[in-house]
Design a protein around this motif. Structure first.
Motif, PDB file in Angstrom:
ATOM      1  N   VAL A  68       0.927  -1.241  -0.259  1.00 31.25           N
ATOM      2  CA  VAL A  68       0.105  -0.113   0.042  1.00 31.25           C
ATOM      3  C   VAL A  68       1.131   1.271   0.059  1.00 31.25           C
ATOM      4  O   VAL A  68       0.575   2.556  -1.033  1.00 31.25           O
ATOM      5  N   SER A  69       1.753   0.892   0.685  1.00 31.19           N
ATOM      6  CA  SER A  69       2.922   2.341   0.631  1.00 31.19           C
ATOM      7  C   SER A  69       3.061   3.254  -0.699  1.00 31.19           C
ATOM      8  O   SER A  69       3.424   3.593  -1.234  1.00 31.19           O
ATOM      9  N   VAL A  70       3.655   1.385  -1.298  1.00 29.21           N
ATOM     10  CA  VAL A  70       4.315   1.569  -2.685  1.00 29.21           C
ATOM     11  C   VAL A  70       3.515   2.014  -3.970  1.00 29.21           C
ATOM     12  O   VAL A  70       3.199   2.967  -4.772  1.00 29.21           O
ATOM     13  N   LEU A  71       1.915   1.708  -3.884  1.00 31.33           N
ATOM     14  CA  LEU A  71       0.866   1.896  -4.576  1.00 31.33           C
ATOM     15  C   LEU A  71       0.557   3.334  -4.355  1.00 31.33           C
ATOM     16  O   LEU A  71       0.403   4.534  -5.373  1.00 31.33           O
ATOM     17  N   THR A  72       0.304   3.923  -2.925  1.00 26.37           N
ATOM     18  CA  THR A  72       0.560   5.284  -2.857  1.00 26.37           C
ATOM     19  C   THR A  72       1.215   6.945  -2.999  1.00 26.37           C
ATOM     20  O   THR A  72       1.200   7.263  -3.766  1.00 26.37           O
ATOM     21  N   MET A  73       2.602   5.906  -3.401  1.00 24.86           N
ATOM     22  CA  MET A  73       3.491   6.773  -3.996  1.00 24.86           C
ATOM     23  C   MET A  73       3.064   7.249  -6.053  1.00 24.86           C
ATOM     24  O   MET A  73       3.740   7.688  -6.573  1.00 24.86           O
ATOM     25  N   VAL A  74       3.239   5.688  -5.909  1.00 21.18           N
ATOM     26  CA  VAL A  74       2.329   5.568  -7.533  1.00 21.18           C
ATOM     27  C   VAL A  74       0.886   7.118  -7.120  1.00 21.18           C
ATOM     28  O   VAL A  74       1.203   7.817  -8.639  1.00 21.18           O
ATOM     29  N   LEU A  75       0.078   6.582  -7.050  1.00 20.49           N
ATOM     30  CA  LEU A  75      -1.124   7.478  -6.621  1.00 20.49           C
ATOM     31  C   LEU A  75      -0.841   9.111  -6.827  1.00 20.49           C
ATOM     32  O   LEU A  75      -0.561   9.753  -7.222  1.00 20.49           O
ATOM     33  N   PHE A 156       8.123  -4.415  -9.518  1.00 18.92           N
ATOM     34  CA  PHE A 156       7.898  -3.833 -11.246  1.00 18.92           C
ATOM     35  C   PHE A 156       7.354  -2.589 -11.772  1.00 18.92           C
ATOM     36  O   PHE A 156       7.017  -1.656 -12.954  1.00 18.92           O
ATOM     37  N   ILE A 157       6.069  -3.697 -11.663  1.00 19.68           N
ATOM     38  CA  ILE A 157       5.067  -2.517 -12.686  1.00 19.68           C
ATOM     39  C   ILE A 157       5.040  -1.386 -11.482  1.00 19.68           C
ATOM     40  O   ILE A 157       4.585  -0.167 -12.493  1.00 19.68           O
ATOM     41  N   PRO A 158       4.533  -1.241  -9.792  1.00 17.08           N
ATOM     42  CA  PRO A 158       4.513   0.113 -10.203  1.00 17.08           C
ATOM     43  C   PRO A 158       6.033   1.359 -10.435  1.00 17.08           C
ATOM     44  O   PRO A 158       5.927   2.636 -10.213  1.00 17.08           O
ATOM     45  N   PHE A 159       6.940   0.284 -10.035  1.00 17.17           N
ATOM     46  CA  PHE A 159       7.772   0.905 -10.530  1.00 17.17           C
ATOM     47  C   PHE A 159       8.205   1.861 -11.630  1.00 17.17           C
ATOM     48  O   PHE A 159       8.223   2.616 -11.922  1.00 17.17           O
ATOM     49  N   THR A 160       8.095   0.448 -12.644  1.00 19.29           N
ATOM     50  CA  THR A 160       7.755   1.465 -14.239  1.00 19.29           C
ATOM     51  C   THR A 160       6.694   2.649 -13.864  1.00 19.29           C
ATOM     52  O   THR A 160       6.898   3.783 -14.999  1.00 19.29           O
ATOM     53  N   THR A 161       5.471   2.342 -13.422  1.00 15.88           N
ATOM     54  CA  THR A 161       5.126   3.073 -13.662  1.00 15.88           C
ATOM     55  C   THR A 161       5.175   4.727 -12.740  1.00 15.88           C
ATOM     56  O   THR A 161       4.544   5.761 -13.673  1.00 15.88           O
ATOM     57  N   LEU A 162       5.481   4.320 -11.954  1.00 18.71           N
ATOM     58  CA  LEU A 162       6.063   5.521 -11.315  1.00 18.71           C
ATOM     59  C   LEU A 162       7.106   6.166 -12.022  1.00 18.71           C
ATOM     60  O   LEU A 162       7.429   7.406 -11.934  1.00 18.71           O
ATOM     61  N   LEU A 163       7.757   6.003 -12.633  1.00 18.00           N
ATOM     62  CA  LEU A 163       8.828   6.164 -13.088  1.00 18.00           C
ATOM     63  C   LEU A 163       8.287   7.047 -15.062  1.00 18.00           C
ATOM     64  O   LEU A 163       8.616   7.952 -14.553  1.00 18.00           O
ATOM     65  N   ILE A 164       7.184   6.381 -14.621  1.00 18.24           N
ATOM     66  CA  ILE A 164       7.361   6.958 -16.284  1.00 18.24           C
ATOM     67  C   ILE A 164       6.073   8.346 -16.094  1.00 18.24           C
ATOM     68  O   ILE A 164       6.028   9.200 -16.791  1.00 18.24           O
ATOM     69  N   LEU A 165       5.569   8.249 -14.972  1.00 13.61           N
ATOM     70  CA  LEU A 165       4.582   9.642 -14.305  1.00 13.61           C
ATOM     71  C   LEU A 165       5.544  10.665 -14.451  1.00 13.61           C
ATOM     72  O   LEU A 165       5.575  11.712 -14.984  1.00 13.61           O
ATOM     73  N   ASN A 166       6.599  10.024 -13.615  1.00 12.61           N
ATOM     74  CA  ASN A 166       8.164  11.327 -12.761  1.00 12.61           C
ATOM     75  C   ASN A 166       8.201  12.125 -14.236  1.00 12.61           C
ATOM     76  O   ASN A 166       8.756  12.932 -14.609  1.00 12.61           O
ATOM     77  N   MET A 167       8.637  11.250 -14.824  1.00 15.55           N
ATOM     78  CA  MET A 167       9.623  11.655 -16.372  1.00 15.55           C
ATOM     79  C   MET A 167       8.725  11.936 -17.168  1.00 15.55           C
ATOM     80  O   MET A 167       8.706  13.619 -17.998  1.00 15.55           O
ATOM     81  N   ALA A 168       7.060  12.122 -17.020  1.00 13.90           N
ATOM     82  CA  ALA A 168       6.198  12.351 -17.554  1.00 13.90           C
ATOM     83  C   ALA A 168       5.648  14.145 -17.535  1.00 13.90           C
ATOM     84  O   ALA A 168       6.267  15.725 -17.926  1.00 13.90           O
ATOM     85  N   VAL A 169       6.127  14.564 -15.789  1.00 12.80           N
ATOM     86  CA  VAL A 169       6.160  15.770 -15.226  1.00 12.80           C
ATOM     87  C   VAL A 169       6.972  16.032 -15.553  1.00 12.80           C
ATOM     88  O   VAL A 169       7.536  17.606 -15.526  1.00 12.80           O
ATOM     89  N   TYR A 170       7.833  16.116 -15.474  1.00 15.59           N
ATOM     90  CA  TYR A 170       9.621  16.620 -15.523  1.00 15.59           C
ATOM     91  C   TYR A 170       9.568  16.917 -17.160  1.00 15.59           C
ATOM     92  O   TYR A 170       9.767  18.176 -17.037  1.00 15.59           O
ATOM     93  N   ALA A 171       9.423  16.389 -18.267  1.00 14.60           N
ATOM     94  CA  ALA A 171       9.129  16.545 -19.239  1.00 14.60           C
ATOM     95  C   ALA A 171       7.818  17.408 -19.733  1.00 14.60           C
ATOM     96  O   ALA A 171       8.728  18.662 -20.251  1.00 14.60           O
TER      97      ALA A 171
END
Length: 283
Positions: A68-75, A156-171
């Motif tokens: 839940v902590s990992v998914l919260t950071m993704v959210l 792996f799925i939460p980490f990939t999602t988190l990475l994509i979202l932060n890269m989209a925000v950064y870009a």
């Protein structure tokens, strides 16, 4: 402290996104208050002394709060992406009811998933590898396939999602700071309000708005967590002064400086989320 601050402070509760921060505080409290005392007892004694049922309940709670902590950071990353891309629609889209339902659904699904793994794995597969008199582990941890599937789902799925979202925000923020992307919807509303004030100043017979619409735009921005410099609040008065031929002075901050500060805030938030996710993964 996070839970107490959320309960006692109305401004903190007023921010919809702080529901995710409260959720992180709850998971940390559960780990510190219930998970670690049992784990320390296990480490000190050198063996598991609480039986099979308590072991499975403890493992369900341990795995649940971690995921839940990992998914919260993704959210949280998803919420920042919505804040950046939706503009004025963010306030009507991200409501407390919606986020509360998302958080409740997340807790329910994760808890049911690990309850199923804890109590149904052995009867389904016929594998009974854990000696609960001395050890406390999930049965699926002795299966290579089960371990791979669980790690893919919870890491792996939460980490990939988190990475994509932060890269989209950064870009997106980087493009805005370079002027490649046009102004946000809130900026367009502010420009429209200022132009209306000019038109009303040129036609005295028309009722004046006195910058009310522009101030309302700023109030909406503050409620959504997007802060401008205090000098920007004087934009309606500056336009009115120009219409009457009075000097306005250097009141309004440059747009490039505002974009650079906004970019820096989002970049810091992305770094913090990455660090938190790395800590959770190591635990």
């Amino acid at each position: 402290m996070v839970i107490v601050a959320y309960i006692r402070s109305h401004p903190i509760r007023a921010s919809v996104a702080n529901i995710f921060i409260l959720n992180l505080g709850i998971t940390d409290f559960i780990v510190g208050a219930f998970m670690w005392p049992v784990n320390l007892t296990w480490l000190i004694k050198g063996h598991w002394a609480f039986g099979e049922l308590l072991c499975k309940v403890w493992l369900i709670a341990d795995y649940t709060v971690s995921v839940v902590s990992v998914l919260t950071m993704v959210l949280i990353s998803w919420d920042r992406y919505c804040l950046l891309t939706m503009g004025a629609q963010y306030h009507t889209y991200q409501t407390k009811k919606r986020l509360s339902l998302i958080v409740s659904f997340k807790w329910t699904v994760v808890c049911m998933w690990y309850t199923l793994l804890a109590f149904a794995w052995s009867p389904i597969t016929g594998q009974y590898n854990v000696n609960y008199a001395n050890n406390c582990e999930m049965e699926f941890s002795y299966s290579l396939g089960g371990t791979i599937v669980v790690n893919v789902l919870e890491f792996f799925i939460p980490f990939t999602t988190l990475l994509i979202l932060n890269m989209a925000v950064y870009a997106n923020i980087k493009r805005r700071s370079r002027g490649i992307v046009g102004p946000s919807p809130l900026t367009n509303q502010l420009t429209l309000s200022i132009s209306r004030n000019h038109e009303q100043s040129d036609h005295p017979s028309c009722p004046r708005n006195d910058g009310h619409s522009a101030r309302q735009v700023f109030n909406d921005q503050d409620r959504e967590g997007i802060s401008f410099n205090n000098s920007a609040n004087n934009a309606p008065e500056a336009s009115e002064a120009q219409a009457h031929g009075r000097p306005t002075g250097n009141r309004v901050m440059g747009s490039s400086e505002t974009k650079e500060r906004t970019f820096a805030r989002h970049r810091k938030a992305a770094v913090v989320l990455a660090v938190l996710f790395d800590i959770e993964a190591n635990l």
